[in-house]
Design a protein around this motif. Structure first.
Motif, PDB file in Angstrom:
ATOM      1  N   ASP A 134     -28.293 -37.534 -41.810  1.00 41.55           N
ATOM      2  CA  ASP A 134     -29.667 -36.302 -41.672  1.00 41.55           C
ATOM      3  C   ASP A 134     -28.900 -34.733 -41.638  1.00 41.55           C
ATOM      4  O   ASP A 134     -27.573 -34.619 -41.228  1.00 41.55           O
ATOM      5  N   GLY A 135     -28.733 -34.442 -42.550  1.00 42.70           N
ATOM      6  CA  GLY A 135     -28.667 -32.934 -43.346  1.00 42.70           C
ATOM      7  C   GLY A 135     -27.708 -33.311 -44.073  1.00 42.70           C
ATOM      8  O   GLY A 135     -27.226 -32.346 -44.546  1.00 42.70           O
ATOM      9  N   ASP A 177     -25.994 -31.460 -47.232  1.00 46.45           N
ATOM     10  CA  ASP A 177     -27.294 -31.273 -48.402  1.00 46.45           C
ATOM     11  C   ASP A 177     -27.697 -30.016 -48.640  1.00 46.45           C
ATOM     12  O   ASP A 177     -28.243 -29.264 -47.496  1.00 46.45           O
ATOM     13  N   PRO A 178     -27.527 -30.043 -49.906  1.00 45.01           N
ATOM     14  CA  PRO A 178     -28.230 -28.254 -49.980  1.00 45.01           C
ATOM     15  C   PRO A 178     -29.063 -27.793 -49.656  1.00 45.01           C
ATOM     16  O   PRO A 178     -30.142 -26.295 -49.338  1.00 45.01           O
ATOM     17  N   GLY A 179     -30.847 -28.590 -49.681  1.00 44.05           N
ATOM     18  CA  GLY A 179     -32.110 -29.005 -49.651  1.00 44.05           C
ATOM     19  C   GLY A 179     -31.885 -28.186 -47.869  1.00 44.05           C
ATOM     20  O   GLY A 179     -32.824 -27.881 -47.467  1.00 44.05           O
ATOM     21  N   ILE A 216     -16.625 -38.220 -41.977  1.00 40.67           N
ATOM     22  CA  ILE A 216     -17.031 -36.792 -40.731  1.00 40.67           C
ATOM     23  C   ILE A 216     -17.781 -35.988 -41.302  1.00 40.67           C
ATOM     24  O   ILE A 216     -17.879 -35.783 -42.810  1.00 40.67           O
ATOM     25  N   PRO A 217     -18.682 -35.785 -40.284  1.00 42.71           N
ATOM     26  CA  PRO A 217     -18.818 -36.490 -39.100  1.00 42.71           C
ATOM     27  C   PRO A 217     -18.655 -37.366 -38.979  1.00 42.71           C
ATOM     28  O   PRO A 217     -19.818 -38.202 -39.853  1.00 42.71           O
TER      29      PRO A 217
END
Lengths: 130, 159
Positions: free
Chosen positions: B73-74, B146-148, B38-39
């Protein structure tokens, strides 16, 4: 009956403990450990080595006699992990014995190298899942 | 005639049992690993070989260990190790006294069962779960953002 049970337990103990191939290594020039993100090129016997490489060491995979996890892909996955651990980004197969009457395992001699260029541009073996 | 049929059945079954291991008969030499996230649509790599996007399933040999990496990604990548553990069906060989089974099961890999392990403890807070459905392993990963990455907007579904 007692002897039979003992034999069964011995076979089971051997089966449980000795299913990996025998790995011997000779690391003459270990480098800084590589991260998982860094690529390692796996070169088969027919692939050519590039210039400007530093030899890190040698690996040898043999049949321990009870090895079951010793397909080419499985061994090359271990080679890649060993290469990263010792800072090598090229693993070159220099001798390959395929399974035969005497052993159901691949037996490999590998040389590990450090290459300063981009290894993804090299012609190399592509790992697959068995 | 019926007796002949029974003899025929025994003649077929007996060599099968004799030359196969208990675990090989019950579990087989491969195990299916199902991965969802998820996702969804995260890329799944097993031993650094891309196997597809979630949800995905793959039949793997039981006598090996596998590194599983899920990337999107992300989101923070998720990594786990699927290791081989002892399959209790192997003990069936001792109960029925099958020496051949004790040798066959390690060769086919059926003496093992694949089980995932947590490698990165902090990712468990993201809601990662895995469970075994009969023979299969089902790995469900709730990916952590991702905290970045900085949130710059939000799409809203039109009515």
């Amino acid at each position: 009956m007692k002897q039979m049970t003992q034999i069964l337990f011995v076979i089971m103990a051997v089966g449980l403990t000795n299913c990996g191939p025998k790995i011997s290594s000779n690391l003459i020039n270990p480098q800084l450990k590589l991260s998982v993100e860094e690529k390692v090129a796996l070169l088969d016997v027919h692939h050519e080595l590039p210039n400007n490489i530093i030899k890190v060491g040698d690996l040898r995979f043999q049949d321990s006699g009870f090895s079951t996890d010793c397909s080419f892909n499985s061994l090359m996955t271990r080679v890649r992990n060993e290469a990263r651990k010792n800072g090598a980004n090229i693993a070159k197969v220099i001798d390959k014995k395929t399974p035969d009457l005497w052993s159901s395992c691949y037996r490999l001699k590998i040389e590990l190298y450090k290459y300063v260029g981009d290894v993804s541009t090299l012609s190399q073996y592509k790992l697959t899942l068995d | 005639m019926k007796q002949m049929k029974n003899i025929f059945k025994v003649l077929i079954t007996f060599p099968m049992l004799l030359f196969m291991g208990c675990a090989t008969i019950i579990s087989g030499s491969r195990q299916t690993i199902k991965v969802a996230s998820i996702p969804s649509s995260a890329t799944v790599y097993i031993n650094e070989v891309e196997v597809g996007k979630t949800p995905v399933e793959r039949s793997l040999k039981r006598n090996q260990e596998y590194q599983v990496l899920i990337k999107l990604d992300g989101y923070q990548p998720y990594e786990t190790l699927i290791s081989k553990e002892f399959n209790a069906w192997y003990l069936g060989n001792i109960l029925i006294g099958g020496i051949i089974g004790l040798i066959i099961d390690p060769i086919t890999g059926a003496m093992y069962k694949l089980t995932p392990e947590e490698l990165t403890a902090n990712l468990t807070h993201g809601g990662t779960a895995f469970r075994t459905e009969k023979k299969d392993v089902y790995l469900m990963v709730n990916m952590d953002i991702d905290p970045g990455w900085e949130k710059v907007g939000q799409l809203i579904k039109m009515k």
